[in-house]
Design a protein around this motif. Structure first.
Motif, PDB file in Angstrom:
ATOM      1  N   GLN A   9       0.821  -1.191   0.000  1.00  0.00           N
ATOM      2  CA  GLN A   9       0.000   0.000   0.000  1.00  0.00           C
ATOM      3  C   GLN A   9       0.864   1.253   0.000  1.00  0.00           C
ATOM      4  OE1 GLN A   9      -2.477  -0.407   3.464  1.00  0.00           O
ATOM      5  NE2 GLN A   9      -4.099  -1.373   2.290  1.00  0.00           N
ATOM      6  N   THR A  10       0.352   2.292  -0.642  1.00  0.00           N
ATOM      7  CA  THR A  10       1.024   3.582  -0.568  1.00  0.00           C
ATOM      8  C   THR A  10       0.713   4.182   0.801  1.00  0.00           C
ATOM      9  OG1 THR A  10      -0.878   4.780  -1.438  1.00  0.00           O
ATOM     10  CG2 THR A  10       0.721   3.962  -3.050  1.00  0.00           C
ATOM     11  N   ALA A  11       1.388   5.246   1.160  1.00  0.00           N
ATOM     12  CA  ALA A  11       1.144   5.899   2.452  1.00  0.00           C
ATOM     13  C   ALA A  11      -0.295   6.400   2.536  1.00  0.00           C
ATOM     14  CB  ALA A  11       2.126   7.043   2.647  1.00  0.00           C
ATOM     15  N   ALA A  12      -0.820   6.931   1.437  1.00  0.00           N
ATOM     16  CA  ALA A  12      -2.200   7.424   1.428  1.00  0.00           C
ATOM     17  C   ALA A  12      -3.195   6.275   1.597  1.00  0.00           C
ATOM     18  CB  ALA A  12      -2.484   8.177   0.133  1.00  0.00           C
ATOM     19  N   GLN A  13      -2.946   5.149   0.942  1.00  0.00           N
ATOM     20  CA  GLN A  13      -3.823   3.988   1.092  1.00  0.00           C
ATOM     21  C   GLN A  13      -3.781   3.472   2.523  1.00  0.00           C
ATOM     22  OE1 GLN A  13      -2.022   1.607  -1.964  1.00  0.00           O
ATOM     23  NE2 GLN A  13      -3.721   1.926  -3.376  1.00  0.00           N
ATOM     24  N   GLN A  14      -2.618   3.461   3.108  1.00  0.00           N
ATOM     25  CA  GLN A  14      -2.474   2.983   4.478  1.00  0.00           C
ATOM     26  C   GLN A  14      -3.243   3.886   5.440  1.00  0.00           C
ATOM     27  OE1 GLN A  14      -0.965   0.129   5.329  1.00  0.00           O
ATOM     28  NE2 GLN A  14      -1.515   0.432   7.462  1.00  0.00           N
ATOM     29  N   ALA A  15      -3.198   5.187   5.209  1.00  0.00           N
ATOM     30  CA  ALA A  15      -3.900   6.131   6.082  1.00  0.00           C
ATOM     31  C   ALA A  15      -5.413   5.970   5.975  1.00  0.00           C
ATOM     32  CB  ALA A  15      -3.504   7.563   5.725  1.00  0.00           C
ATOM     33  N   ARG A  16      -5.915   5.578   4.791  1.00  0.00           N
ATOM     34  CA  ARG A  16      -7.360   5.408   4.591  1.00  0.00           C
ATOM     35  C   ARG A  16      -7.856   4.027   4.990  1.00  0.00           C
ATOM     36  NH1 ARG A  16      -6.079   7.571  -0.554  1.00  0.00           N
ATOM     37  NH2 ARG A  16      -6.431   5.514  -1.416  1.00  0.00           N
ATOM     38  N   ALA A  17      -6.968   3.106   5.264  1.00  0.00           N
ATOM     39  CA  ALA A  17      -7.361   1.720   5.521  1.00  0.00           C
ATOM     40  C   ALA A  17      -8.239   1.604   6.770  1.00  0.00           C
ATOM     41  CB  ALA A  17      -6.121   0.850   5.678  1.00  0.00           C
ATOM     42  N   MET A  18      -9.215   0.720   6.703  1.00  0.00           N
ATOM     43  CA  MET A  18     -10.106   0.467   7.837  1.00  0.00           C
ATOM     44  C   MET A  18      -9.418  -0.414   8.855  1.00  0.00           C
ATOM     45  SD  MET A  18     -13.835  -0.583   6.563  1.00  0.00           S
ATOM     46  CE  MET A  18     -14.824   0.414   5.521  1.00  0.00           C
ATOM     47  N   THR A  19      -9.828  -0.260  10.098  1.00  0.00           N
ATOM     48  CA  THR A  19      -9.377  -1.203  11.117  1.00  0.00           C
ATOM     49  C   THR A  19     -10.280  -2.430  11.019  1.00  0.00           C
ATOM     50  OG1 THR A  19     -10.867  -0.362  12.811  1.00  0.00           O
ATOM     51  CG2 THR A  19      -8.684   0.683  12.646  1.00  0.00           C
ATOM     52  N   GLY A  20      -9.894  -3.492  11.650  1.00  0.00           N
ATOM     53  CA  GLY A  20     -10.713  -4.697  11.650  1.00  0.00           C
ATOM     54  C   GLY A  20     -12.068  -4.451  12.292  1.00  0.00           C
ATOM     55  N   GLU A  21     -12.087  -3.638  13.338  1.00  0.00           N
ATOM     56  CA  GLU A  21     -13.344  -3.327  14.019  1.00  0.00           C
ATOM     57  C   GLU A  21     -14.287  -2.560  13.094  1.00  0.00           C
ATOM     58  OE1 GLU A  21     -14.822  -0.778  17.908  1.00  0.00           O
ATOM     59  OE2 GLU A  21     -12.763  -1.537  17.830  1.00  0.00           O
ATOM     60  N   GLN A  22     -13.749  -1.603  12.335  1.00  0.00           N
ATOM     61  CA  GLN A  22     -14.580  -0.845  11.401  1.00  0.00           C
ATOM     62  C   GLN A  22     -15.143  -1.756  10.313  1.00  0.00           C
ATOM     63  OE1 GLN A  22     -11.525   1.927  10.312  1.00  0.00           O
ATOM     64  NE2 GLN A  22     -12.475   3.616  11.442  1.00  0.00           N
ATOM     65  N   ALA A  23     -14.340  -2.672   9.812  1.00  0.00           N
ATOM     66  CA  ALA A  23     -14.804  -3.596   8.779  1.00  0.00           C
ATOM     67  C   ALA A  23     -15.881  -4.528   9.333  1.00  0.00           C
ATOM     68  CB  ALA A  23     -13.637  -4.400   8.228  1.00  0.00           C
ATOM     69  N   ASP A  24     -15.716  -4.984  10.571  1.00  0.00           N
ATOM     70  CA  ASP A  24     -16.731  -5.855  11.186  1.00  0.00           C
ATOM     71  C   ASP A  24     -18.060  -5.125  11.341  1.00  0.00           C
ATOM     72  OD1 ASP A  24     -14.981  -7.968  11.293  1.00  0.00           O
ATOM     73  OD2 ASP A  24     -14.458  -7.666  13.410  1.00  0.00           O
ATOM     74  N   LYS A  25     -18.010  -3.858  11.755  1.00  0.00           N
ATOM     75  CA  LYS A  25     -19.247  -3.081  11.899  1.00  0.00           C
ATOM     76  C   LYS A  25     -19.938  -2.919  10.544  1.00  0.00           C
ATOM     77  CE  LYS A  25     -18.083  -0.371  15.987  1.00  0.00           C
ATOM     78  NZ  LYS A  25     -17.788   0.973  16.509  1.00  0.00           N
ATOM     79  N   ARG A  26     -19.148  -2.616   9.499  1.00  0.00           N
ATOM     80  CA  ARG A  26     -19.712  -2.461   8.159  1.00  0.00           C
ATOM     81  C   ARG A  26     -20.351  -3.764   7.694  1.00  0.00           C
ATOM     82  NH1 ARG A  26     -15.285  -2.489   4.143  1.00  0.00           N
ATOM     83  NH2 ARG A  26     -15.440  -4.646   4.756  1.00  0.00           N
ATOM     84  N   ASP A  27     -19.673  -4.874   7.908  1.00  0.00           N
ATOM     85  CA  ASP A  27     -20.203  -6.161   7.460  1.00  0.00           C
ATOM     86  C   ASP A  27     -21.427  -6.570   8.258  1.00  0.00           C
ATOM     87  OD1 ASP A  27     -18.163  -6.171   5.633  1.00  0.00           O
ATOM     88  OD2 ASP A  27     -16.923  -7.618   6.727  1.00  0.00           O
TER      89      ASP A  27
END
Length: 80
Positions: free
Chosen positions: A42-60
Motif C-alpha cells: 500500500q502507498t502511504a495514502a492507502q495505508q492512512a485510509r485503511a479500515m481497522t478490523g473493528e470498522q470492517a466488522d461493523k460495516r459487514d
C-alpha cells in the motif's frame, strides 16, 4: 602443536558461517490498485485510509455480508 590444533578446529568450525552468502533483498512489490489486489504494497495514502478490523466488522454486520466473499452470501444471523 596444541595451538595449531586449536587454530585448525576454530577455522573449521567457523567456515560454514563465513561461506554463507548474505540474503537476497526482498523483491519489490507493485503498489495496490483496482487491478492489483494480491501481493502488493500500500502507498502511504492507502495505508492512512485503511479500515481497522473493528470498522470492517461493523460495516459487514450492517449489510449481513462478509466483504471478501464475492458471491455475497448473507452472514449467519447473530444470536441475541
Amino acid at each position: 602443536m596444541k595451538f595449531a590444533l586449536i587454530a585448525v578446529a576454530a577455522v573449521l568450525a567457523s567456515a560454514p558461517a563465513l561461506a554463507q552468502t548474505p540474503p537476497a533483498e526482498a523483491p519489490k512489490l507493485p503498489y495496490c490498485s483496482a487491478k492489483i489486489t494480491d501481493s502488493c504494497q500500500q502507498t502511504a495514502a492507502q495505508q492512512a485510509r485503511a479500515m481497522t478490523g473493528e470498522q470492517a466488522d461493523k460495516r459487514d454486520a450492517k449489510t449481513g455480508t462478509w466483504t471478501p466473499n464475492k458471491r455475497a452470501t448473507p452472514a449467519a444471523p447473530q444470536p441475541k
